[in-house]
Design an enzyme around this catalytic site. Structure first.
Site, PDB file in Angstrom:
ATOM      1  N   CYS A  59       0.849  -1.196   0.000  1.00 19.42           N
ATOM      2  CA  CYS A  59       0.000   0.000   0.000  1.00 19.42           C
ATOM      3  C   CYS A  59       0.886   1.247   0.000  1.00 19.42           C
ATOM      4  CB  CYS A  59      -0.920   0.003   1.216  1.00 19.42           C
ATOM      5  SG  CYS A  59      -2.011   1.456   1.298  1.00 19.42           S
ATOM      6  N   CYS A  63       0.656   4.922   6.838  1.00 23.64           N
ATOM      7  CA  CYS A  63       0.049   4.760   8.172  1.00 23.64           C
ATOM      8  C   CYS A  63       1.023   4.010   9.080  1.00 23.64           C
ATOM      9  CB  CYS A  63      -1.263   4.004   8.060  1.00 23.64           C
ATOM     10  SG  CYS A  63      -2.409   4.670   6.824  1.00 23.64           S
ATOM     11  N   CYS A  66       0.451   0.266  10.244  1.00 19.94           N
ATOM     12  CA  CYS A  66      -0.035  -0.734   9.298  1.00 19.94           C
ATOM     13  C   CYS A  66       1.069  -1.589   8.692  1.00 19.94           C
ATOM     14  CB  CYS A  66      -0.826  -0.053   8.183  1.00 19.94           C
ATOM     15  SG  CYS A  66      -1.624  -1.254   7.085  1.00 19.94           S
ATOM     16  N   CYS A 103     -16.878  -8.665   5.240  1.00 19.86           N
ATOM     17  CA  CYS A 103     -16.135  -7.441   4.974  1.00 19.86           C
ATOM     18  C   CYS A 103     -14.892  -7.765   4.150  1.00 19.86           C
ATOM     19  CB  CYS A 103     -15.718  -6.781   6.282  1.00 19.86           C
ATOM     20  SG  CYS A 103     -17.106  -6.456   7.402  1.00 19.86           S
ATOM     21  N   CYS A 134     -19.605  -5.460   3.156  1.00 15.27           N
ATOM     22  CA  CYS A 134     -18.840  -4.300   3.597  1.00 15.27           C
ATOM     23  C   CYS A 134     -17.505  -4.326   2.871  1.00 15.27           C
ATOM     24  CB  CYS A 134     -18.623  -4.346   5.110  1.00 15.27           C
ATOM     25  SG  CYS A 134     -17.639  -2.969   5.768  1.00 15.27           S
ATOM     26  N   CYS A 194     -19.165   2.555   8.187  1.00 14.28           N
ATOM     27  CA  CYS A 194     -18.416   1.908   9.253  1.00 14.28           C
ATOM     28  C   CYS A 194     -17.150   2.741   9.433  1.00 14.28           C
ATOM     29  CB  CYS A 194     -18.079   0.473   8.849  1.00 14.28           C
ATOM     30  SG  CYS A 194     -17.004  -0.394  10.009  1.00 14.28           S
ATOM     31  N   ARG A 266     -18.044  -1.772  17.592  1.00 15.46           N
ATOM     32  CA  ARG A 266     -17.355  -3.031  17.327  1.00 15.46           C
ATOM     33  C   ARG A 266     -16.066  -3.153  18.120  1.00 15.46           C
ATOM     34  NH1 ARG A 266     -16.731  -3.803  11.448  1.00 15.46           N
ATOM     35  NH2 ARG A 266     -18.801  -4.711  11.623  1.00 15.46           N
TER      36      ARG A 266
END
Length: 352
Positions: A59, A63, A66, A103, A134, A194, A266
């Site tokens: 990616c 972040c 991550c 998801c 999702c 979400c 959640r």
């Protein structure tokens, strides 16, 4: 503040008010959160979702939490976009073990025009299996958002991660405003949101309050609010961060429940590090949704049989959805798999 205060959803929370919630005695806060929770939900039902990584690693975002970021060396194997058929098979397996929502997450800054047709077929196929759908695909433009809605996507996950003030310490490749714009597009297209955040990245209590204020003061509250505990992965800049105090984590869940009384809150990443007593406190604080299965994208998650054993001990049952008779549902699953098998999209989407 009384136990029944804030039952009506509000969108005008101030930092002082949220600080006051965090500063309550622990038992008072949990009592208030549980009282609010019972106004809107069955306290002994928990919504169960399964999360699948449909494209892993490389990616371009930075972040700091991550392991999928291409900026860090975490030893994660990079994978191309999964075949549609394999995604549907995983969804059918999730359905079989009790999940009601499937998801799908892709490690992208934003989906490409080349990949969108395959993503849309995944949504359509999972819907035919009788599951809620999702996806989390990164930033969306208005056209992509509308296409996902037309394909039948129920929820779009796009976390704010933390407060606007602390955000720049964690991510520099995407702005907070871009995240909010994607959420606005999702809502305009008629899909459910979400969106939540991560605790344990070095943020202050005010940052946790600031995250919840951003979510609660949206024109409509997110239908699902994942509260993650940082999973520290070697090779990421946050690998050596101090652990979150368990009571501070539970406090955040309770405040989220009070501020967003009709949302599913959640209990998300980090459950592998939580003992049963902490998870039980989380449900008492108003958490009523979990991810179910062995993995959350690339990090461990308590296995399904352990979750069901804990549910049994606590007298909790998975939240149910309205469904067709078993034979009708099974026929729909078989038909969806046949249709996808016969489709050109059965082949590896990344090779197109």
């Amino acid at each position: 503040m009384s136990a029944t205060a804030a039952i009506t959803p509000r969108h005008d929370w101030s930092l002082a008010e949220v600080r006051a919630l965090f500063e309550q005695p622990f038992n008072d806060l949990l009592f208030q959160a549980q009282s609010v929770h019972r106004q809107h939900f069955d306290p002994n039902r928990v919504q169960v979702s399964t999360l699948l990584s449909i494209k892993t690693g490389a990616c371009p975002e930075d972040c700091k939490y991550c392991p999928q970021s291409g900026h860090y060396n975490t030893g994660l194997d990079k994978e191309k976009l999964m075949e549609v058929q394999k995604v549907l098979e995983a969804a059918a397996e999730a359905k079989a073990i009790g999940s009601t929502r499937f998801c799908m997450g892709a490690a992208w800054k934003h989906p490409s025009a080349k990949d969108m047709p395959y993503v849309l077929e995944m949504v359509k196929g999972v819907k035919k299996l009788g599951l809620e759908t999702c996806m989390t695909l990164g930033r969306l433009d208005q056209e992509q958002t509308q296409a996902l809605a037309e394909a039948g996507l129920d929820y779009y996950n796009h976390n704010l991660d933390t407060s606007p003030e602390f955000y720049g310490n964690i991510i520099t490749t995407r702005t907070y405003g871009e995240r909010l714009q994607t959420l606005a597009y999702v809502r305009e297209a008629g899909m459910k949101i979400c969106s939540g955040g991560i605790l344990g990245m070095g943020e202050s209590v005010d940052d946790r309050a600031g995250l919840l204020i951003q979510l609660a003061n949206l024109p409509e509250h997110p239908e699902s609010v994942p509260i993650n505990m940082l999973v520290k992965v070697k090779g990421t800049p946050l690998a050596e961060e101090k652990d979150v105090d368990p009571f501070d984590f539970i406090r955040t869940l309770a405040v989220a429940r009070i501020m967003m009384p009709k949302s599913h809150v959640r209990l998300s990443a980090g459950r592998e590090q939580m003992n049963e007593q902490m998870q039980a406190l989380a449900f008492m604080a108003g958490a009523n949704s979990i991810f179910y299965g062995e993995k959350l994208l690339t990090t461990a998650n308590p296995q399904a049989d352990k979750d069901m054993a804990l549910f049994k001990r606590l007298g909790i049952k998975p939240e149910e959805r309205e469904e067709h008779a078993d034979e009708v549902h099974q026929a729909a699953i078989e038909q969806a798999l046949i249709e996808q098998r016969d489709s050109q999209l059965f082949y590896n989407a990344a090779s197109a």
